[in-house]
Design a protein around this motif. Structure first.
Motif, PDB file in Angstrom:
ATOM      1  N   UNK A   1       0.814  -1.213   0.000  1.00  0.00           N
ATOM      2  CA  UNK A   1       0.000   0.000   0.000  1.00  0.00           C
ATOM      3  C   UNK A   1       0.853   1.271   0.000  1.00  0.00           C
ATOM      4  N   UNK A   2       2.121   1.121   0.360  1.00  0.00           N
ATOM      5  CA  UNK A   2       3.026   2.260   0.518  1.00  0.00           C
ATOM      6  C   UNK A   2       3.849   2.531  -0.738  1.00  0.00           C
ATOM      7  N   UNK A   3       4.148   3.805  -0.969  1.00  0.00           N
ATOM      8  CA  UNK A   3       5.123   4.196  -1.992  1.00  0.00           C
ATOM      9  C   UNK A   3       6.499   3.716  -1.545  1.00  0.00           C
ATOM     10  N   UNK A   4       7.411   3.532  -2.487  1.00  0.00           N
ATOM     11  CA  UNK A   4       8.744   2.987  -2.188  1.00  0.00           C
ATOM     12  C   UNK A   4       9.509   3.836  -1.177  1.00  0.00           C
ATOM     13  N   UNK A   5       9.313   5.139  -1.190  1.00  0.00           N
ATOM     14  CA  UNK A   5      10.055   6.034  -0.289  1.00  0.00           C
ATOM     15  C   UNK A   5       9.188   6.564   0.849  1.00  0.00           C
ATOM     16  N   UNK A   6       8.140   5.839   1.189  1.00  0.00           N
ATOM     17  CA  UNK A   6       7.197   6.268   2.222  1.00  0.00           C
ATOM     18  C   UNK A   6       7.870   6.388   3.585  1.00  0.00           C
ATOM     19  N   UNK A   7       7.208   7.142   4.457  1.00  0.00           N
ATOM     20  CA  UNK A   7       7.688   7.382   5.817  1.00  0.00           C
ATOM     21  C   UNK A   7       6.583   6.997   6.800  1.00  0.00           C
ATOM     22  N   UNK A   8       6.952   6.266   7.846  1.00  0.00           N
ATOM     23  CA  UNK A   8       6.050   5.910   8.936  1.00  0.00           C
ATOM     24  C   UNK A   8       6.601   6.534  10.213  1.00  0.00           C
ATOM     25  N   UNK A   9       5.749   7.280  10.912  1.00  0.00           N
ATOM     26  CA  UNK A   9       6.136   7.840  12.206  1.00  0.00           C
ATOM     27  C   UNK A   9       5.121   7.329  13.227  1.00  0.00           C
ATOM     28  N   UNK A  10       5.523   6.310  13.997  1.00  0.00           N
ATOM     29  CA  UNK A  10       4.613   5.617  14.897  1.00  0.00           C
ATOM     30  C   UNK A  10       5.265   5.359  16.242  1.00  0.00           C
ATOM     31  N   UNK A  11       4.844   6.142  17.273  1.00  0.00           N
ATOM     32  CA  UNK A  11       3.947   7.277  17.238  1.00  0.00           C
ATOM     33  C   UNK A  11       4.677   8.544  16.773  1.00  0.00           C
ATOM     34  N   UNK A  12       3.883   9.571  16.472  1.00  0.00           N
ATOM     35  CA  UNK A  12       4.469  10.853  16.092  1.00  0.00           C
ATOM     36  C   UNK A  12       5.416  11.285  17.207  1.00  0.00           C
ATOM     37  N   UNK A  13       6.622  11.668  16.825  1.00  0.00           N
ATOM     38  CA  UNK A  13       7.665  12.020  17.787  1.00  0.00           C
ATOM     39  C   UNK A  13       8.776  10.996  17.834  1.00  0.00           C
TER      40      UNK A  13
ATOM     41  N   UNK B   1      11.514   8.435  15.896  1.00  0.00           N
ATOM     42  CA  UNK B   1      12.262   8.556  14.633  1.00  0.00           C
ATOM     43  C   UNK B   1      11.486   7.919  13.487  1.00  0.00           C
ATOM     44  N   UNK B   2      11.437   8.580  12.336  1.00  0.00           N
ATOM     45  CA  UNK B   2      10.710   8.037  11.188  1.00  0.00           C
ATOM     46  C   UNK B   2      11.340   6.749  10.657  1.00  0.00           C
ATOM     47  N   UNK B   3      10.479   5.897  10.126  1.00  0.00           N
ATOM     48  CA  UNK B   3      10.876   4.666   9.456  1.00  0.00           C
ATOM     49  C   UNK B   3      10.646   4.924   7.975  1.00  0.00           C
ATOM     50  N   UNK B   4      11.655   4.703   7.142  1.00  0.00           N
ATOM     51  CA  UNK B   4      11.560   5.074   5.733  1.00  0.00           C
ATOM     52  C   UNK B   4      11.867   3.896   4.818  1.00  0.00           C
ATOM     53  N   UNK B   5      11.045   3.743   3.776  1.00  0.00           N
ATOM     54  CA  UNK B   5      11.293   2.745   2.735  1.00  0.00           C
ATOM     55  C   UNK B   5      10.648   1.407   3.018  1.00  0.00           C
ATOM     56  N   UNK B   6      10.424   0.662   1.939  1.00  0.00           N
ATOM     57  CA  UNK B   6       9.724  -0.624   2.024  1.00  0.00           C
ATOM     58  C   UNK B   6      10.378  -1.615   2.975  1.00  0.00           C
ATOM     59  N   UNK B   7      11.694  -1.735   2.950  1.00  0.00           N
ATOM     60  CA  UNK B   7      12.358  -2.748   3.797  1.00  0.00           C
ATOM     61  C   UNK B   7      12.122  -2.454   5.274  1.00  0.00           C
ATOM     62  N   UNK B   8      12.352  -1.219   5.684  1.00  0.00           N
ATOM     63  CA  UNK B   8      12.184  -0.850   7.093  1.00  0.00           C
ATOM     64  C   UNK B   8      10.714  -0.906   7.506  1.00  0.00           C
ATOM     65  N   UNK B   9       9.827  -0.465   6.626  1.00  0.00           N
ATOM     66  CA  UNK B   9       8.396  -0.514   6.926  1.00  0.00           C
ATOM     67  C   UNK B   9       7.936  -1.969   7.037  1.00  0.00           C
TER      68      UNK B   9
END
Length: 120
Positions: A29-41, A43-51
């Motif tokens: 569902x995510x773009x290849x360079x997507x960012x997940x911040x869970x919870x906000x505050x 450090x962001x998680x970036x990219x398909x592998x990390x997500x």
């Protein structure tokens, strides 16, 4: 810009895939360079592998999701859902806001929850 129907369906697919234990369906569902911040505050998680690793770990921990209200769209490129994460021994009440690109992929997920939203 994606339609409200598309964004709402993507979030429902997210919940269904999570509860089915299908981390790869969530990542799709995510773009290849997507960012997940869970919870906000955090450090962001970036990219398909990390997500993918993030969701694989969450699913392996026994978490399940249940919607607390209907998924909401917007007049723009975002949709949101209020839900409860049931983890063995605790519950987290959260609101996720997803931002979509013109191809209908999630580019950003911001999870809004804090210490007061955790029940043990």
């Amino acid at each position: 810009m994606p339609t409200q129907d598309h964004m709402k369906q993507a979030l429902q697919t997210y919940v269904d895939a999570f509860n089915a234990g299908d981390a790869q369906a969530i990542v799709a569902l995510y773009a290849a360079d997507a960012v997940v911040e869970d919870p906000v505050g955090n450090p962001p998680i970036t990219g398909h592998a990390a997500i993918g690793e993030f969701y694989t770990n969450a699913i392996a921990g026994g978490a399940k999701l249940s919607l607390d209200a209907p998924i909401r769209g917007s007049h723009g490129d975002r949709a949101a859902m209020a839900f409860t994460v049931d983890i063995p021994g605790m519950k987290i009440r959260a609101i996720d806001v997803m931002t979509f690109d013109s191809d209908g992929k999630i580019t950003r997920m911001d999870a809004h929850w804090g210490p007061d939203d955790i029940e043990t």
